[in-house]
Design a protein around this motif. Sequence first.
Motif, PDB file in Angstrom:
ATOM      1  N   GLY A 153      70.812  42.719  72.291  1.00 43.71           N
ATOM      2  CA  GLY A 153      71.883  43.498  71.680  1.00 43.71           C
ATOM      3  C   GLY A 153      73.233  42.824  71.744  1.00 43.71           C
ATOM      4  N   HIS A 154      73.368  41.846  72.623  1.00 40.51           N
ATOM      5  CA  HIS A 154      74.654  41.175  72.796  1.00 40.51           C
ATOM      6  C   HIS A 154      74.790  39.909  71.947  1.00 40.51           C
ATOM      7  N   GLN A 155      73.783  39.619  71.123  1.00 44.27           N
ATOM      8  CA  GLN A 155      73.925  38.463  70.229  1.00 44.27           C
ATOM      9  C   GLN A 155      75.019  38.757  69.204  1.00 44.27           C
ATOM     10  N   ILE A 156      75.784  37.746  68.891  1.00 46.30           N
ATOM     11  CA  ILE A 156      76.897  37.880  67.954  1.00 46.30           C
ATOM     12  C   ILE A 156      76.375  37.710  66.532  1.00 46.30           C
ATOM     13  N   LEU A 157      76.660  38.697  65.678  1.00 47.90           N
ATOM     14  CA  LEU A 157      76.201  38.640  64.294  1.00 47.90           C
ATOM     15  C   LEU A 157      77.351  38.662  63.288  1.00 47.90           C
TER      16      LEU A 157
END
Length: 177
Positions: free
Chosen positions: A62-66
Amino acid sequence: NKHFSVPIFIENDSAVAGLGEAVYGAGKGLEIVAYHTVSTGVGGVKIENGDIDMASAGFEPGHQILDIDRTVLGDDILPSLENLVSGTALAERFGMPAYEIPESDVFWDELAEYLAQGLGNTVMYWSPDVIVLGGSMIIGDPAIKVDTVRKYTVQVLDGFVECPLIIEAELGDEAGL
């Protein structure tokens, strides 16, 4: 435990839910299962051959940057998958719980597209046989439609690698303590 003579383990709730889905649920019989829960936050785990994969610091998909250019979330919100699709983040952004937004609203299609961007990354770094999706934003009513997520994930992968099976969790939403 000295009273029951059994070992006791404490594990992340997403990891336990993913393990359940890999061994007894939607991923049963497959070797590499990626599980993502989309609920108050976005969590996940990689399961290999019925075991939670090793990790030095846990899994936090959930903390991946998109939203790199910040066109969706603006400059004041971390542009992560979690801030794009979790129920908590959506309630903060829109001033109402996601379940109050009608299923016919284009909002749900947009969420499926954002989630597909994250799942494209999951496919690239975990190379799973299946991605199992759970959590209230997936199995609730209204919800992000798994078929729509799969359609967008296929587009994200653009033939570079084949999109694995993407299916809804079978064991419900009560995996944590």
